[in-house]
Design a protein around this motif. Sequence first.
Motif, PDB file in Angstrom:
ATOM      1  N   ASP A 163      -4.119  -2.545  -2.933  1.00 49.08           N
ATOM      2  CA  ASP A 163      -4.092  -3.544  -1.911  1.00 49.08           C
ATOM      3  C   ASP A 163      -4.632  -2.719  -0.613  1.00 49.08           C
ATOM      4  O   ASP A 163      -5.040  -1.619  -0.361  1.00 49.08           O
ATOM      5  CB  ASP A 163      -2.763  -3.833  -1.290  1.00 49.08           C
ATOM      6  N   ASP A 171      -6.854  -6.771   5.476  1.00 47.49           N
ATOM      7  CA  ASP A 171      -7.827  -7.849   5.845  1.00 47.49           C
ATOM      8  C   ASP A 171      -9.164  -7.466   6.374  1.00 47.49           C
ATOM      9  O   ASP A 171     -10.349  -7.470   6.289  1.00 47.49           O
ATOM     10  CB  ASP A 171      -7.505  -9.162   6.614  1.00 47.49           C
ATOM     11  N   ASN A 228     -14.193  -9.456  -1.525  1.00 49.01           N
ATOM     12  CA  ASN A 228     -13.268 -10.457  -1.679  1.00 49.01           C
ATOM     13  C   ASN A 228     -12.258 -10.094  -2.781  1.00 49.01           C
ATOM     14  O   ASN A 228     -12.296  -9.262  -3.291  1.00 49.01           O
ATOM     15  CB  ASN A 228     -14.131 -11.473  -2.763  1.00 49.01           C
ATOM     16  N   GLU A 229     -10.956 -10.731  -2.336  1.00 46.91           N
ATOM     17  CA  GLU A 229      -9.811 -10.531  -3.147  1.00 46.91           C
ATOM     18  C   GLU A 229     -10.216 -10.713  -4.890  1.00 46.91           C
ATOM     19  O   GLU A 229     -10.839 -11.861  -5.101  1.00 46.91           O
ATOM     20  CB  GLU A 229      -8.833 -11.596  -2.567  1.00 46.91           C
ATOM     21  N   MET A 244     -11.228  -5.325   4.185  1.00 49.16           N
ATOM     22  CA  MET A 244     -11.817  -6.087   3.100  1.00 49.16           C
ATOM     23  C   MET A 244     -13.191  -6.915   3.952  1.00 49.16           C
ATOM     24  O   MET A 244     -14.061  -7.112   3.424  1.00 49.16           O
ATOM     25  CB  MET A 244     -11.084  -7.189   2.521  1.00 49.16           C
ATOM     26  N   PHE A 249      -6.577  -6.355  -3.685  1.00 48.61           N
ATOM     27  CA  PHE A 249      -6.005  -7.730  -2.931  1.00 48.61           C
ATOM     28  C   PHE A 249      -5.730  -7.255  -1.639  1.00 48.61           C
ATOM     29  O   PHE A 249      -5.446  -6.245  -1.505  1.00 48.61           O
ATOM     30  CB  PHE A 249      -4.649  -7.908  -3.918  1.00 48.61           C
ATOM     31  N   LYS A 250      -5.362  -8.552  -0.744  1.00 46.32           N
ATOM     32  CA  LYS A 250      -5.140  -8.267   0.466  1.00 46.32           C
ATOM     33  C   LYS A 250      -3.855  -7.643   0.772  1.00 46.32           C
ATOM     34  O   LYS A 250      -2.680  -8.310   0.192  1.00 46.32           O
ATOM     35  CB  LYS A 250      -5.251  -9.600   1.210  1.00 46.32           C
TER      36      LYS A 250
END
Length: 110
Positions: free
Chosen positions: A36, A39, A48-49, A42, A67-68
Amino acid sequence: MKEKFVMITGRTSKQAIGMHKGKESEAYIQAVTRVDMGDHDMDRLGINEGEDVLLHTLEGFIEVPVFKGNLPEGMLFMPMGPVANRLVGVDTQGKGMPSYKGFLVEMERP
């Protein structure tokens, strides 16, 4: 380009649910094969997720999807388990347990 992050690990509820089905179950494997990221990191890196990244430490490397997560800038979270263990050092610093919190990792795209 490699980016440096601080990694923390811990248990998650999805991981616990997967454990009830067994550590060989698809639910458990999916629960622990991830990282994780906040945001802001990222967005800054254009990730991108669900995209795979490579994570490196002095102990080893892994490729996992991102993943966010609700994390501060510069920090990553990974569920404890067999995937995270490939990044954790064996030095216990006299405490009898390796450091699962606050170790440095380098991240790059595969």
